[in-house]
Enzyme design. Sequence first.
Site, PDB file in Angstrom:
ATOM      1  N   ARG A 194      31.385 -12.955  21.340  1.00 49.66           N
ATOM      2  CA  ARG A 194      31.424 -10.909  21.434  1.00 49.66           C
ATOM      3  C   ARG A 194      30.824 -10.920  19.746  1.00 49.66           C
ATOM      4  NH1 ARG A 194      31.428 -12.818  25.836  1.00 49.66           N
ATOM      5  NH2 ARG A 194      31.675 -11.507  28.081  1.00 49.66           N
ATOM      6  N   PHE A 195      30.366 -12.005  19.412  1.00 44.13           N
ATOM      7  CA  PHE A 195      30.122 -11.696  17.380  1.00 44.13           C
ATOM      8  C   PHE A 195      28.585 -11.332  18.040  1.00 44.13           C
ATOM      9  CE2 PHE A 195      31.603 -11.552  13.153  1.00 44.13           C
ATOM     10  CZ  PHE A 195      32.306 -10.607  13.090  1.00 44.13           C
TER      11      PHE A 195
END
Length: 223
Positions: A194-195
């Site tokens: 989720r980066f």
Amino acid sequence: MTDDRSSLSALAGQRVEYGSRGGAAAGTDPFALFTQWFREAQDEIGEANAMLLATAAADGPDARIVLLKGFAPAGFTFFTNYGSAKGRQIAADPRVALVFPWHGMHRQVRVQGIAERTSAAESDAYFAQRPRGAQIGARASRQSQPVASREAMQEAYDRVAAEFADTAVPRPAEWGGYRVAVHRIEFWQGQANRFHDRFAYTAVQGPAALDEAGDWTLTRLDP
Ligand SMILES: Cc1cc2nc3c(=O)[nH]c(=O)nc-3n(C[C@H](O)[C@H](O)[C@H](O)COP(=O)(O)O)c2cc1C
């Protein structure tokens, strides 16, 4: 209730891992990047030109899907009924947002801009190339107004079809296009953990042509 709860917890546990497409590269020209992403989306997902259009209504934000029918450095074009809810909202406040929800490709493009009617000539040209049935439908529909029944809709359609049985169906005056001139466009590429990658282009001085490099500030944003 039990069913709702268990399906909710299953939803909370659902995870699609992003990042398989690698990092996004952003140049100085947002039009080039949009063109590349749009072409890839057309190859990979159905109706890649379906976009969310958000408007500012008197009672709060409103949103619906419309189809992108053209894009150029000057902006993004869609067609609709000027008397519809969205048409009335845009007349009162032309600030709109668009979202291309290409989540099947772990991508999203967000646009903020100003909607302006396309010229009558441009609306005529697009209306003329629509299928005849869609032209009749556009004349028969007072989009977003209450209608009594499916039968009443069909009667309106049949009336218009009979009226123009032997001639081309003219574009109704209340039907036409809008072009959204862009002052901010953001590209989102899902990444592992989720980066994600986010690249926002902001017009230095109000809406500008998307291919004018010097007119855009490029900022990478935290996910
Ligand atoms: C896939 C899809 C494409 C659509 N394309 C358009 C479109 O191009 N123009 C349009 O006026 N409505 C389109 N609609 C219908 C709109 O979502 C909406 O129902 C309609 O425009 C009335 O919106 P309004 O009452 O907010 O004005 C589309 C809906 C879907 C689901």
